[in-house]
Design a protein around this motif. Structure first.
Motif, PDB file in Angstrom:
ATOM      1  N   LEU A 156      -2.508   0.007  -9.368  1.00  0.00           N
ATOM      2  CA  LEU A 156      -1.980  -0.406  -8.068  1.00  0.00           C
ATOM      3  C   LEU A 156      -1.752   0.815  -7.196  1.00  0.00           C
ATOM      4  CD1 LEU A 156       0.986  -2.885  -7.609  1.00  0.00           C
ATOM      5  CD2 LEU A 156       1.187  -0.558  -6.717  1.00  0.00           C
ATOM      6  N   HIS A 157      -2.151   0.735  -5.922  1.00  0.00           N
ATOM      7  CA  HIS A 157      -1.898   1.797  -4.943  1.00  0.00           C
ATOM      8  C   HIS A 157      -1.285   1.167  -3.698  1.00  0.00           C
ATOM      9  CE1 HIS A 157      -4.197   4.566  -7.381  1.00  0.00           C
ATOM     10  NE2 HIS A 157      -5.307   3.885  -7.212  1.00  0.00           N
ATOM     11  N   PHE A 158      -0.107   1.637  -3.320  1.00  0.00           N
ATOM     12  CA  PHE A 158       0.579   1.150  -2.125  1.00  0.00           C
ATOM     13  C   PHE A 158       0.766   2.330  -1.178  1.00  0.00           C
ATOM     14  CE2 PHE A 158       4.788  -0.001  -0.060  1.00  0.00           C
ATOM     15  CZ  PHE A 158       4.230  -0.919   0.828  1.00  0.00           C
ATOM     16  N   ILE A 159       0.259   2.195   0.041  1.00  0.00           N
ATOM     17  CA  ILE A 159       0.307   3.285   1.010  1.00  0.00           C
ATOM     18  C   ILE A 159       1.594   3.176   1.810  1.00  0.00           C
ATOM     19  CG2 ILE A 159      -0.969   4.534   2.779  1.00  0.00           C
ATOM     20  CD1 ILE A 159      -2.515   3.993   0.127  1.00  0.00           C
ATOM     21  N   THR A 160       2.487   4.141   1.652  1.00  0.00           N
ATOM     22  CA  THR A 160       3.764   4.098   2.365  1.00  0.00           C
ATOM     23  C   THR A 160       3.742   4.925   3.641  1.00  0.00           C
ATOM     24  OG1 THR A 160       4.631   5.942   1.038  1.00  0.00           O
ATOM     25  CG2 THR A 160       5.040   3.709   0.232  1.00  0.00           C
ATOM     26  N   GLU A 161       2.767   5.820   3.757  1.00  0.00           N
ATOM     27  CA  GLU A 161       2.647   6.633   4.972  1.00  0.00           C
ATOM     28  C   GLU A 161       1.232   7.189   5.046  1.00  0.00           C
ATOM     29  OE1 GLU A 161       4.324  10.899   6.663  1.00  0.00           O
ATOM     30  OE2 GLU A 161       5.697   9.638   5.490  1.00  0.00           O
ATOM     31  N   GLY A 162       0.664   7.213   6.245  1.00  0.00           N
ATOM     32  CA  GLY A 162      -0.674   7.782   6.412  1.00  0.00           C
ATOM     33  C   GLY A 162      -1.760   6.826   5.967  1.00  0.00           C
TER      34      GLY A 162
ATOM     35  N   LEU B 169      -7.822   2.651   3.499  1.00  0.00           N
ATOM     36  CA  LEU B 169      -6.494   2.059   3.450  1.00  0.00           C
ATOM     37  C   LEU B 169      -5.583   2.747   4.451  1.00  0.00           C
ATOM     38  CD1 LEU B 169      -5.887   1.706  -0.408  1.00  0.00           C
ATOM     39  CD2 LEU B 169      -6.957   0.077   1.150  1.00  0.00           C
ATOM     40  N   HIS B 170      -4.673   1.958   5.022  1.00  0.00           N
ATOM     41  CA  HIS B 170      -3.723   2.472   5.993  1.00  0.00           C
ATOM     42  C   HIS B 170      -2.301   2.177   5.535  1.00  0.00           C
ATOM     43  CE1 HIS B 170      -7.096   3.058   8.805  1.00  0.00           C
ATOM     44  NE2 HIS B 170      -7.506   1.858   8.439  1.00  0.00           N
ATOM     45  N   GLU B 171      -1.336   2.719   6.259  1.00  0.00           N
ATOM     46  CA  GLU B 171       0.064   2.518   5.913  1.00  0.00           C
ATOM     47  C   GLU B 171       0.380   1.030   5.774  1.00  0.00           C
ATOM     48  OE1 GLU B 171       4.424   3.365   7.926  1.00  0.00           O
ATOM     49  OE2 GLU B 171       2.801   4.820   8.232  1.00  0.00           O
ATOM     50  N   GLY B 172       1.022   0.674   4.664  1.00  0.00           N
ATOM     51  CA  GLY B 172       1.383  -0.710   4.405  1.00  0.00           C
ATOM     52  C   GLY B 172       0.370  -1.486   3.608  1.00  0.00           C
ATOM     53  N   ASP B 173      -0.830  -0.924   3.406  1.00  0.00           N
ATOM     54  CA  ASP B 173      -1.872  -1.608   2.635  1.00  0.00           C
ATOM     55  C   ASP B 173      -1.609  -1.477   1.138  1.00  0.00           C
ATOM     56  OD1 ASP B 173      -3.038  -2.074   5.075  1.00  0.00           O
ATOM     57  OD2 ASP B 173      -4.773  -0.781   4.759  1.00  0.00           O
ATOM     58  N   LEU B 174      -2.091  -2.455   0.390  1.00  0.00           N
ATOM     59  CA  LEU B 174      -1.966  -2.459  -1.067  1.00  0.00           C
ATOM     60  C   LEU B 174      -3.334  -2.706  -1.681  1.00  0.00           C
ATOM     61  CD1 LEU B 174      -0.303  -2.672  -3.751  1.00  0.00           C
ATOM     62  CD2 LEU B 174      -0.124  -5.136  -3.277  1.00  0.00           C
ATOM     63  N   ALA B 175      -3.718  -1.858  -2.626  1.00  0.00           N
ATOM     64  CA  ALA B 175      -4.977  -2.040  -3.366  1.00  0.00           C
ATOM     65  C   ALA B 175      -4.650  -2.273  -4.833  1.00  0.00           C
ATOM     66  CB  ALA B 175      -5.875  -0.817  -3.212  1.00  0.00           C
ATOM     67  N   VAL B 176      -5.305  -3.267  -5.427  1.00  0.00           N
ATOM     68  CA  VAL B 176      -5.115  -3.592  -6.842  1.00  0.00           C
ATOM     69  C   VAL B 176      -6.467  -3.520  -7.531  1.00  0.00           C
ATOM     70  CG1 VAL B 176      -4.371  -5.325  -8.507  1.00  0.00           C
ATOM     71  CG2 VAL B 176      -3.159  -5.101  -6.327  1.00  0.00           C
ATOM     72  N   PHE B 177      -6.516  -2.798  -8.632  1.00  0.00           N
ATOM     73  CA  PHE B 177      -7.713  -2.711  -9.476  1.00  0.00           C
ATOM     74  C   PHE B 177      -7.389  -3.464 -10.754  1.00  0.00           C
ATOM     75  CE2 PHE B 177      -7.770   0.664  -6.495  1.00  0.00           C
ATOM     76  CZ  PHE B 177      -9.095   0.950  -6.218  1.00  0.00           C
ATOM     77  N   PRO B 178      -7.752  -4.754 -10.828  1.00  0.00           N
ATOM     78  CA  PRO B 178      -7.295  -5.605 -11.940  1.00  0.00           C
ATOM     79  C   PRO B 178      -7.651  -5.081 -13.322  1.00  0.00           C
ATOM     80  CG  PRO B 178      -8.295  -6.927 -10.203  1.00  0.00           C
ATOM     81  CD  PRO B 178      -8.596  -5.503  -9.879  1.00  0.00           C
ATOM     82  N   THR B 179      -8.840  -4.472 -13.451  1.00  0.00           N
ATOM     83  CA  THR B 179      -9.287  -4.023 -14.773  1.00  0.00           C
ATOM     84  C   THR B 179      -9.379  -2.502 -14.868  1.00  0.00           C
ATOM     85  OG1 THR B 179     -11.585  -4.372 -14.070  1.00  0.00           O
ATOM     86  CG2 THR B 179     -10.520  -6.156 -15.267  1.00  0.00           C
ATOM     87  N   GLY B 180      -8.712  -1.804 -13.967  1.00  0.00           N
ATOM     88  CA  GLY B 180      -8.637  -0.353 -14.057  1.00  0.00           C
ATOM     89  C   GLY B 180      -9.957   0.371 -13.878  1.00  0.00           C
ATOM     90  N   THR B 181     -10.821  -0.121 -12.999  1.00  0.00           N
ATOM     91  CA  THR B 181     -12.116   0.525 -12.742  1.00  0.00           C
ATOM     92  C   THR B 181     -11.910   1.939 -12.219  1.00  0.00           C
ATOM     93  OG1 THR B 181     -13.054  -1.627 -12.168  1.00  0.00           O
ATOM     94  CG2 THR B 181     -14.286   0.322 -11.472  1.00  0.00           C
ATOM     95  N   ALA B 182     -12.725   2.882 -12.689  1.00  0.00           N
ATOM     96  CA  ALA B 182     -12.632   4.271 -12.238  1.00  0.00           C
ATOM     97  C   ALA B 182     -12.862   4.351 -10.736  1.00  0.00           C
ATOM     98  CB  ALA B 182     -13.655   5.128 -12.978  1.00  0.00           C
ATOM     99  N   HIS B 183     -12.076   5.179 -10.048  1.00  0.00           N
ATOM    100  CA  HIS B 183     -12.225   5.325  -8.611  1.00  0.00           C
ATOM    101  C   HIS B 183     -11.629   6.648  -8.152  1.00  0.00           C
ATOM    102  CE1 HIS B 183      -8.348   3.332  -9.372  1.00  0.00           C
ATOM    103  NE2 HIS B 183      -7.905   3.987  -8.302  1.00  0.00           N
ATOM    104  N   ARG B 184     -11.984   7.024  -6.927  1.00  0.00           N
ATOM    105  CA  ARG B 184     -11.494   8.266  -6.332  1.00  0.00           C
ATOM    106  C   ARG B 184     -10.642   7.939  -5.112  1.00  0.00           C
ATOM    107  NH1 ARG B 184     -16.038  10.466  -5.495  1.00  0.00           N
ATOM    108  NH2 ARG B 184     -16.373  10.012  -3.294  1.00  0.00           N
TER     109      ARG B 184
END
Length: 322
Positions: free
Chosen positions: A48-54, A68-83
Motif C-alpha cells: 500500500l502507498h498513500f501520498i500525504t504530500e507531493g 500519483l498525487h497528494e491524497g491518492d492511494l495505490a494498492v498492489f494486492p499481490t505485491g508485484t515488483a514496482h518502482r
C-alpha cells in the motif's frame, strides 16, 4: 455475455472478506527529487502507498506508468515488483539498500534529500496468510488506484490512513495489534470501491466477462461442500468439460480441480484453527466423503496432518481449553 448483476456481486463479495493479516511493516518516506526506489516482488504480501504530500510515479515491468498525487492511494494486492520515483524514467536504488530490515511488526523511515520538489508517503507491506488468497484475489490487476476524491468519499478509510501516516501516531500497549488491525481495515475499505469499479468495468478483470467461469467461481466459493466433479461443474455452468477446464485455467490461472481443493482446504483450516468442531466432522463439512481422502489431501496441501494443524493453532488451543 456478461454475468448477471447477482452473480457479479456474489463473486466480488468473496474478495470483500478480509484477508487476515499476519503482520505489517510500515514506513514513512520523506523524499525530495531526484529520487527513485526499486521494490522487489513480495510473496503473500499486499503493498500500500498513500501520498500525504507531493506526488510520485509508479512503474512496473511491461505496465503503463501511473502518476500519483497528494491524497491518492495505490494498492498492489499481490505485491508485484514496482518502482517509485519522482519521474517515470528514473532508475533507482533497491528498497533493501535503504530499508534492509523489514520485519513484520516494525516500522521504518526513508529520507532522501534533493534540490527538487518534496513528497511524503506512507508505505506498508501487508503480510497475509497465503492459504486465504483465492484464485480470484490472485487474478486482480497488478495495481489498483483510488484518487484523492475517491478516498475522500470513504471517510473511514481517509481518516484511518491519515492517522497511520501521522508522525506522532499514538504508541502504547497493544500498539502492534492495533496497527495490524488498522491496516487490515484500510485494505478492505480500499478494496471495496475498487472492486465496485471492477464490477462496472468487467474488462479490468477478465474472469467477470465469462458467464460460465464467473458462475463456477461463485459455486466453488459458496458451495464447495457439495460432491462436485469437473464434469458436474462444467455441466452446471453449461459448458463441455474440455472447454470449461481450458477457459478456467486461462482466466483464473489454475485448474478448476486445484481451485476447488484450495477452497476446501481453506475452510478446513478455518474450522480446525478457529472452531471447536470435532476433527471427525470436518471432512464432510468441506466436501469429502472419505476421512482418509481428506487426511491425505490436507497433508499434501499444508505439509502436516489435520491434527498437527489444530494442535499448533493458538486459537484452536484456546477453544479446546489448553
Amino acid at each position: 455475455m456478461e454475468p448477471t448483476e447477482c452473480e457479479g456481486d456474489d463473486l466480488l463479495s468473496e474478495l470483500l472478506k478480509p484477508l487476515r493479516l499476519t503482520g505489517v511493516f510500515d514506513s514513512r518516506w520523506h523524499v525530495s527529487a531526484p529520487w527513485a526506489i526499486e521494490g522487489d516482488a513480495e510473496q503473500s504480501c499486499a503493498v500500500l502507498h498513500f501520498i500525504t504530500e507531493g506526488g510520485c510515479w509508479i512503474t512496473g515491468e511491461d505496465q503503463t506508468p501511473l502518476e500519483l498525487h497528494e491524497g491518492d492511494l495505490a494498492v498492489f494486492p499481490t505485491g508485484t515488483a514496482h518502482r517509485l520515483s519522482d519521474r517515470p524514467d528514473r532508475r533507482g536504488v533497491a528498497l533493501a539498500a535503504v530499508l534492509p530490515e523489514r520485519q513484520p511488526g516494525t516500522s521504518g523511515e526513508i529520507r532522501i534529500e534533493g534540490e527538487g520538489p518534496e513528497s511524503r508517503l506512507l508505505c506498508a507491506g501487508l503480510h497475509y496468510d497465503a492459504s486465504a488468497a483465492t484464485g480470484l484475489y490472485k487474478a486482480l490487476p497488478w495495481a489498483l488506484v483510488l484518487d484523492g476524491s475517491q478516498v475522500d468519499k470513504e471517510p473511514l478509510l481517509r481518516d484511518t490512513l491519515r492517522l497511520l501516516a501521522a508522525t506522532d501516531r499514538p504508541v502504547g500497549p497493544g500498539d502492534r495489534l492495533i496497527t495490524l488491525r488498522a491496516f487490515e481495515m484500510a485494505l478492505v475499505l480500499a478494496l471495496r470501491p475498487l472492486l465496485r469499479e471492477l464490477a462496472d468495468n468487467p474488462s479490468s478483470l477478465p474472469v467477470l466477462r465469462h458467464p460460465g467461469i464467473s458462475k463456477a467461481m461463485v459455486i466453488i466459493a459458496t458451495r464447495f461442500a457439495e460432491p462436485w466433479t469437473i464434469e458436474s461443474l462444467a455441466r452446471e455452468v453449461g459448458m463441455s468439460r474440455s472447454a470449461f477446464t481450458a477457459a478456467f485455467r486461462d482466466l483464473v490461472g489454475e485448474a478448476p480441480a486445484r481451485h476447488l481443493t484450495g477452497r476446501r482446504m481453506q475452510e478446513a483450516a478455518r474450522l480446525l484453527g478457529e472452531t471447536s468442531l470435532p476433527q471427525s466432522a470436518v471432512p464432510q463439512r468441506v466436501g469429502y466423503q472419505s476421512a482418509v481422502g481428506f487426511h491425505l489431501a490436507f497433508r499434501k496441501w499444508y505439509g502436516m496432518t489435520p491434527g498437527e494443524y489444530r494442535s499448533g493453532s493458538p486459537s484452536a488451543a484456546r477453544l479446546a481449553g489448553y
